[in-house]
Motif scaffolding. Structure first.
Motif, PDB file in Angstrom:
ATOM      1  N   SER A 121     -12.233   4.717 -19.589  1.00 23.32           N
ATOM      2  CA  SER A 121     -11.176   4.818 -18.582  1.00 23.32           C
ATOM      3  C   SER A 121     -11.106   3.538 -17.746  1.00 23.32           C
ATOM      4  O   SER A 121     -12.103   2.846 -17.548  1.00 23.32           O
ATOM      5  CB  SER A 121     -11.415   6.026 -17.667  1.00 23.32           C
ATOM      6  N   VAL A 122      -9.911   3.230 -17.277  1.00 30.57           N
ATOM      7  CA  VAL A 122      -9.693   2.044 -16.453  1.00 30.57           C
ATOM      8  C   VAL A 122      -9.270   2.525 -15.068  1.00 30.57           C
ATOM      9  O   VAL A 122      -8.393   3.379 -14.933  1.00 30.57           O
ATOM     10  CB  VAL A 122      -8.621   1.123 -17.059  1.00 30.57           C
ATOM     11  N   LEU A 123      -9.888   1.983 -14.040  1.00 36.34           N
ATOM     12  CA  LEU A 123      -9.643   2.407 -12.670  1.00 36.34           C
ATOM     13  C   LEU A 123      -8.866   1.341 -11.910  1.00 36.34           C
ATOM     14  O   LEU A 123      -9.030   0.145 -12.152  1.00 36.34           O
ATOM     15  CB  LEU A 123     -10.973   2.708 -11.984  1.00 36.34           C
ATOM     16  N   PHE A 124      -8.028   1.800 -10.967  1.00 35.85           N
ATOM     17  CA  PHE A 124      -7.170   0.909 -10.192  1.00 35.85           C
ATOM     18  C   PHE A 124      -7.333   1.211  -8.709  1.00 35.85           C
ATOM     19  O   PHE A 124      -7.695   2.324  -8.324  1.00 35.85           O
ATOM     20  CB  PHE A 124      -5.699   1.104 -10.582  1.00 35.85           C
ATOM     21  N   ALA A 125      -7.032   0.231  -7.877  1.00 39.96           N
ATOM     22  CA  ALA A 125      -7.022   0.432  -6.424  1.00 39.96           C
ATOM     23  C   ALA A 125      -5.865   1.360  -6.071  1.00 39.96           C
ATOM     24  O   ALA A 125      -4.894   1.470  -6.827  1.00 39.96           O
ATOM     25  CB  ALA A 125      -6.873  -0.917  -5.718  1.00 39.96           C
ATOM     26  N   PRO A 126      -5.936   2.040  -4.922  1.00 43.59           N
ATOM     27  CA  PRO A 126      -4.815   2.897  -4.518  1.00 43.59           C
ATOM     28  C   PRO A 126      -3.522   2.090  -4.373  1.00 43.59           C
ATOM     29  O   PRO A 126      -3.546   0.863  -4.196  1.00 43.59           O
ATOM     30  CB  PRO A 126      -5.262   3.457  -3.166  1.00 43.59           C
ATOM     31  N   ALA A 127      -2.402   2.776  -4.433  1.00 44.68           N
ATOM     32  CA  ALA A 127      -1.093   2.115  -4.356  1.00 44.68           C
ATOM     33  C   ALA A 127      -0.940   1.396  -3.014  1.00 44.68           C
ATOM     34  O   ALA A 127      -1.309   1.938  -1.972  1.00 44.68           O
ATOM     35  CB  ALA A 127       0.012   3.146  -4.521  1.00 44.68           C
ATOM     36  N   PRO A 128      -0.407   0.193  -3.028  1.00 38.87           N
ATOM     37  CA  PRO A 128      -0.193  -0.527  -1.768  1.00 38.87           C
ATOM     38  C   PRO A 128       0.941   0.129  -0.981  1.00 38.87           C
ATOM     39  O   PRO A 128       1.750   0.877  -1.533  1.00 38.87           O
ATOM     40  CB  PRO A 128       0.182  -1.939  -2.235  1.00 38.87           C
ATOM     41  N   PRO A 129       1.031  -0.145   0.328  1.00 38.60           N
ATOM     42  CA  PRO A 129       2.119   0.440   1.116  1.00 38.60           C
ATOM     43  C   PRO A 129       3.474  -0.088   0.641  1.00 38.60           C
ATOM     44  O   PRO A 129       3.569  -1.175   0.064  1.00 38.60           O
ATOM     45  CB  PRO A 129       1.820  -0.001   2.545  1.00 38.60           C
ATOM     46  N   ARG A 130       4.507   0.683   0.897  1.00 35.55           N
ATOM     47  CA  ARG A 130       5.853   0.285   0.490  1.00 35.55           C
ATOM     48  C   ARG A 130       6.261  -0.991   1.221  1.00 35.55           C
ATOM     49  O   ARG A 130       5.956  -1.184   2.393  1.00 35.55           O
ATOM     50  CB  ARG A 130       6.833   1.403   0.800  1.00 35.55           C
ATOM     51  N   THR A 131       6.973  -1.843   0.507  1.00 35.85           N
ATOM     52  CA  THR A 131       7.366  -3.141   1.069  1.00 35.85           C
ATOM     53  C   THR A 131       8.700  -3.071   1.803  1.00 35.85           C
ATOM     54  O   THR A 131       9.015  -3.974   2.572  1.00 35.85           O
ATOM     55  CB  THR A 131       7.478  -4.184  -0.048  1.00 35.85           C
ATOM     56  N   GLY A 132       9.477  -2.050   1.555  1.00 37.86           N
ATOM     57  CA  GLY A 132      10.797  -1.954   2.170  1.00 37.86           C
ATOM     58  C   GLY A 132      11.869  -2.669   1.371  1.00 37.86           C
ATOM     59  O   GLY A 132      13.040  -2.656   1.722  1.00 37.86           O
TER      60      GLY A 132
END
Length: 179
Positions: A121-132
């Motif tokens: 399995s490959v792990l990723f950082a949580p989603a970044p905040p929305r940029t607008g």
């Protein structure tokens, strides 16, 4: 809570749901047994007169091979039902490595699920905040790597755990990520 499956050995033409299935308790090289397979959700409790915890079955559902629902789908539906019946309580569920998949993504917020990830399995950082800005927002952050790569760089802390009627020191690391 704990989730696992069990094979109830049954033979005969008129046994509903009986098939050749994986049997963890089977002897021999193939590990197969004929019978019905039930996915069981149980409550893990400490009884005052026993030295080890005991799992008391709460729900069970029949799983039939070559059907549209998997064992993970059945487990997720039972966990959702249990969480709905005990609204407001936190529910912690543990399972073996066979219980991982997309069906567990939409569990209620009051529920945590612990299982072993596949080594690939490959792990990723949580989603970044929305940029607008216009366009689809990012669903995941930067790639962190496989569990082995994360373990090589993680900071482990000692913790005392009681398992199999003895207390041991193990080393734990916590990484918040997406799979």
């Amino acid at each position: 809570m704990a989730v696992d499956d069990t094979l109830f050995k049954r033979r005969g033409k008129k046994v509903f749901g009986a098939a050749w299935q994986h049997d963890g308790a089977a002897t021999g090289p193939r590990g197969l047994g004929r019978g019905t397979c039930f996915v069981v959700l149980g409550l893990v409790v400490d009884l005052p007169f026993l030295a080890r915890p005991v799992c008391l079955p709460v729900m069970a559902r029949l799983w039939r091979p070559k059907q549209e629902v998997s064992k993970v789908d059945i487990a997720a539906s039972m966990i959702r039902l249990l969480t709905a019946c005990h609204h407001g309580r936190r529910i912690h569920v543990v399972a073996d490595a066979a219980y991982h998949g997309k069906a567990l993504r939409d569990l209620p917020a009051a529920c945590t699920f612990t299982t072993r990830l596949p080594a690939s399995s490959v792990l990723f950082a949580p989603a970044p905040p929305r940029t607008g800005k216009r366009g689809r927002p990012a669903l995941k952050g930067a790639r962190l790597g496989t569990p082995a790569q994360l373990a090589a760089t993680a900071d482990f802390a000692p913790a005392r755990v009681t398992r199999y009627q003895r207390t041991d020191t193990v080393y734990l690391a916590e990484v918040t990520c997406l799979w």
